[in-house]
Write an enzyme that holds these catalytic residues in place. Structure first.
Site, PDB file in Angstrom:
ATOM      1  N   PRO A   1       5.785  31.391 -84.571  1.00 13.21           N
ATOM      2  CG  PRO A   1       5.036  32.483 -82.663  1.00 13.21           C
ATOM      3  CD  PRO A   1       5.300  32.693 -84.113  1.00 13.21           C
ATOM      4  N   GLY A   2       4.814  27.998 -83.830  1.00 12.86           N
ATOM      5  CA  GLY A   2       3.947  26.910 -84.257  1.00 12.86           C
ATOM      6  C   GLY A   2       4.333  26.224 -85.546  1.00 12.86           C
ATOM      7  CB  VAL A   3       6.571  26.951 -88.376  1.00 13.94           C
ATOM      8  CG1 VAL A   3       5.649  28.075 -88.775  1.00 13.94           C
ATOM      9  CG2 VAL A   3       7.840  27.498 -87.735  1.00 13.94           C
ATOM     10  N   GLY A   4       7.091  24.431 -85.960  1.00  9.86           N
ATOM     11  CA  GLY A   4       7.800  23.186 -85.667  1.00  9.86           C
ATOM     12  C   GLY A   4       9.291  23.320 -85.500  1.00  9.86           C
ATOM     13  CE  LYS A   5      10.775  29.101 -84.017  1.00 11.60           C
ATOM     14  NZ  LYS A   5       9.321  29.168 -84.153  1.00 11.60           N
TER      15      LYS A   5
ATOM     16  CB  SER B   1       7.106  47.068 -96.271  1.00 10.17           C
ATOM     17  OG  SER B   1       6.400  46.742 -95.097  1.00 10.17           O
TER      18      SER B   1
ATOM     19  CE  LYS C   1       6.058  42.457 -95.615  1.00  9.13           C
ATOM     20  NZ  LYS C   1       6.796  43.611 -96.155  1.00  9.13           N
TER      21      LYS C   1
END
Length: 779
Positions: free
Chosen positions: A365-369, A686, A729
């Site tokens: 969320p919040g990366v501008g998609k 992982s 990561k």
């Protein structure tokens, strides 16, 4: 008179003449009394035994009457209630007791009085007579149901007649006779019949006759209605409508409506099959009454046909350089997305093909998609429509409802085309990973046709019922995670991952986009605000620490509010915000500098995890206690993560001599593995090498470096398998001040995807076995 009937009682009673209303025994009825003689009779009976003799008048209209004007058979009734409704009128409630015959009138003033004789059957009823009475009662009951249904005055289902359950033939016959809607003479004839069977026979005859008459009346009414000229009636009504519309100044009849609909469809370049469908619906509408519910349904359908932009297209921007400039102007970074859109434009310019790719933007969320989709629409000169799919469960949301349903309407796809007004918009399907499904169908399955470039040229909405070409539509979808998207749906989309931002990228976004936007939204001027780079970086590191920039924008908005208050309340012309004064605007720091506070510890290793909100660090703790070899796993661990812990223990047991660990440690100690933040569920393979490192540290007493973080799946032979989400990561490790990152050898190719700023600050150590991991991590 029948020989079975004999006189049983003679008495003298006041007489109450009735205007055309013979009263039968067992009847309870009230009526108004206004004549003086009648009022005197009522008052007299109340003094004596409350009994009256009710006689019907031969002429209901006669006001002044003599004994000759009255019938000779009437009903002895008991007065139940008297109510004076006015000075001249009395309302009387009576109950019929028995029928009687007048022997002689004994007085005519101040009221009529006569001697009457009651008659009744004597002797016991024979079996044959009882059977005959029952037969009549049943037949009359059935006939009454038909009679009252035809009469239409009583609903025999909801309000059955009062005699329907009466079994006594005497009482039954009188109640039926009272309920019949026949002339006074017929009712009087029934009242004068003292023999029950004869009375029942007459009632049955009357019923059959009345039923036939009612049926005939009904048939005649239908025939008369059918003979009305339908065309003449419609013509008359249409002429009335024309006059009314002329008076109101409205459009003419449906011919004008028809021309308008066909004109709108021609403006949208609708295909021939759409025009044919519209003409059929208009023809149906012409033969309907305007007030008909179906007419309203057809009109709504025709409105939607006109609203769909069948072949209305916006001219696409084919200037690659201009499109690239618009994308750079609106968003910082996002190299992959911008390259893909410019490539799409280049291919479309050369080929002129209709098939558009379906692009899925995946990231935290919040990366501008969502905002980048709007920017793409602007770059391509396409209309932009956003559809939020979060929580949508009903298939009809996509495909629409059938017209047969009340309140039916098209699905969201057709509604989006109507909203855009063109057949080649950019439609954003937001939060596609949060689709639901229930008993009404799977929304994901309904989207398969929409998001398939091979099939969506023939998309059929349940409401429109005509093929709609979606091949010119550019569909973009967004998701936080691919795990919850159905495989067939995911297979139809081209996935482009948007990773979180580095601190330098966030700094650039804040300076170029967020701060100017917030200055404008808060009514400030550029000269009012001075925010240093150190203040922005301090906000990023001490107050947000997120993959995107949504929380950063909230914090900058908070700073702007404080500045706005200083400008308005204190009259300041300019307010400066630096790294040292940031706490005055945002309060105490939320995140501490963990790089300086963390110390090397035994049995505590730092792992790296991927979530749909971006990358994160994971602390894994191991404690050993004297015991019998029990293994305790806590911290809301999933099945896969628990299996990784067991694989790590098996590997250590098989190689205990190499590490200098007692071979029977699994019998001497209870092992407790805990992952903090127990309220947050965790799963995935992982963390395998992180658990193994923490276990070996606890068993050997060697400390683990806090400046080392690791990720990788372990096998029971000590091999390290590749993992996903290395970029996110690595960004999380960088934010937390980690210096060295251990990664599986198979993930070397993914290191190139990490931003150069982060890649140069981190020391990536490639490991294919646990030997390399332990050599790097253990102090």
């Amino acid at each position: 008179m029948n020989k079975e009937i004999k006189a049983v009682k003679t008495s003298t009673l006041p007489v109450l003449p009735l205007r055309g209303l013979p009263v039968f025994p067992y009847m309870i009825i009230h009526f108004d009394v206004g004549r003086n003689k009648s009022i005197n009779a009522v008052e007299e009976c109340m003094i004596e035994d409350q009994l009256l003799f009710l006689l019907a008048q031969k002429d209901p209209e006669a006001e002044t009457i003599t004994p000759d004007d009255l019938f000779r058979v009437g009903t002895i009734a008991r007065v139940k209630q008297i109510l004076r409704v006015s000075d001249d009128d009395v309302r009387v409630l009576v109950e019929g007791v028995s029928r009687a015959r007048v022997e002689e009138f004994t007085s005519t003033s101040p009221y009529f009085e006569c001697r009457v004789t009651e008659y009744a059957e004597y002797g016991e009823k024979s079996e044959e007579k009882r059977i005959t009475e029952d037969a009549y009662v049943r037949e009359i009951t059935n006939s009454c149901v038909t009679y009252f249904s035809l009469l239409g005055k009583i609903d025999t289902e909801t309000a059955p007649p009062p005699f329907i359950n009466v079994t006594d033939a005497e009482q039954f016959s009188d109640l039926v006779a009272a309920a019949l809607a026949v002339d006074i003479d017929v009712k009087q004839e029934l009242l004068e019949e003292f023999d029950v069977i004869k009375r029942l026979e007459k009632i049955m005859s009357i019923l059959h006759s009345e039923i036939e008459i009612l049926k005939l009346e009904k048939m005649i009414n239908h025939k008369v209605k059918d003979k009305i000229d339908k065309n003449q009636r419609e013509y008359y009504l249409r002429e009335q409508i024309k006059v009314i519309r002329d008076e109101l100044g409205e459009e003419d009849d449906i011919e004008d409506e028809k021309d308008e609909i066909l004109k709108k469809l021609e403006e949208t370049n609708a295909p021939d099959y759409v025009l044919e469908k519209a003409q059929k619906e208009i023809a149906r509408l012409e033969h309907m009454q305007p007030s008909s519910p179906d007419a309203s349904v057809i009109r709504n359908y025709l409105e939607w046909l006109c609203a769909v932009p069948w072949n209305v297209k916006d001219e696409e921007n084919k200037n690659l350089n201009q499109a690239a400039e618009i994308l750079d102007e609106d968003h910082y970074g996002m190299k992959k997305v911008k390259e893909r859109i410019v490539e799409f434009l280049a291919v479309r310019t050369l080929s002129g093909g209709k098939k558009s790719p379906i692009i899925c933007l995946v990231g935290p969320p919040g990366v501008g998609k969502t905002s980048v989709a709007k920017s793409i629409a602007r770059a391509l000169n396409r209309k932009y429509v956003r559809m939020s799919l979060g929580g949508v469960k009903d298939e009809a949301e996509i495909r629409g409802h059938r017209k047969t349903y009340i309140g039916a309407m098209p699905g969201r796809i057709i509604s989006a085309l109507k909203q855009a007004g063109t057949s080649n918009p950019l439609i954003l399907l937001d939060e596609i990973d949060k689709l639901g499904a229930d008993h009404r169908g799977s929304t994901s399955a309904a989207l398969l046709e929409v998001l398939d470039s091979e099939q969506n040229c023939n998309f059929r909405d349940h409401y429109i019922e005509l093929e709609t070409d979606l091949s010119d539509v550019l569909f973009l979808t967004t998701a936080n995670s691919l795990e919850t998207i159905d495989s067939p749906l995911l297979d139809r989309m081209e996935v482009i991952e948007l990773s979180g931002y580095t601190d330098r990228e966030k700094l650039a976004i804040a300076k170029e986009y967020i701060i100017p936007k917030q200055i404008m939204e808060h009514g400030l001027k550029k000269s009012n605000v001075k925010i240093s780079d150190e203040a922005i970086l301090e906000t990023i590191n001490s107050y947000t620490r997120e993959s995107g920039v949504r929380e950063l924008e909230r914090k900058i908005s908070e700073i702007m509010r404080k500045i706005a208050r200083a400008v308005v309340a204190d009259g300041k012309k300019s307010v400066s915000v630096s790294g040292k004064t940031i706490e005055k605007f945002l309060g105490n720091k939320i995140f501490r500098d963990l790089e300086n506070t963390k110390k090397d510890e035994v049995g505590v290793a730092t792992g790296l995890a991927w979530t749909m909100y971006g990358g994160d660090t994971l602390s894994i703790e191991v404690n050993l206690m004297e015991g019998s070899g029990n293994i305790e796993l806590t911290g809301q661990l999933g099945d896969v993560m628990k299996e990784s812990a067991k694989a790590a223990i098996s590997y250590i047991r098989a190689n205990c001599k190499k590490f200098g660990i007692k071979p029977d440690f699994h019998k001497q100690y209870d092992i407790h593995i805990h992952v903090p933040e127990g309220a947050v569920p965790k799963d995935g393979p992982s963390a395998g090498i992180t658990m193994a490192t923490a276990l070996i540290s606890a068993l050997t007493g060697k400390k683990i470096s806090k400046k080392v973080a690791m990720t990788g799946e372990i096998t029971i032979t000590g091999k390290i398998l590749p993992i996903g989400g290395l970029k996110e990561k690595s960004l999380a490790a960088y934010r937390m001040g980690v210096k060295t990152v251990l990664v599986p050898e198979a993930n070397v190719k993914d290191i190139e995807e990490i931003p150069e700023e982060v890649r140069t600050k981190l020391n990536f150590v490639v490991a294919d076995t646990m030997d390399t991991v332990l050599k790097t991590a253990l102090v």
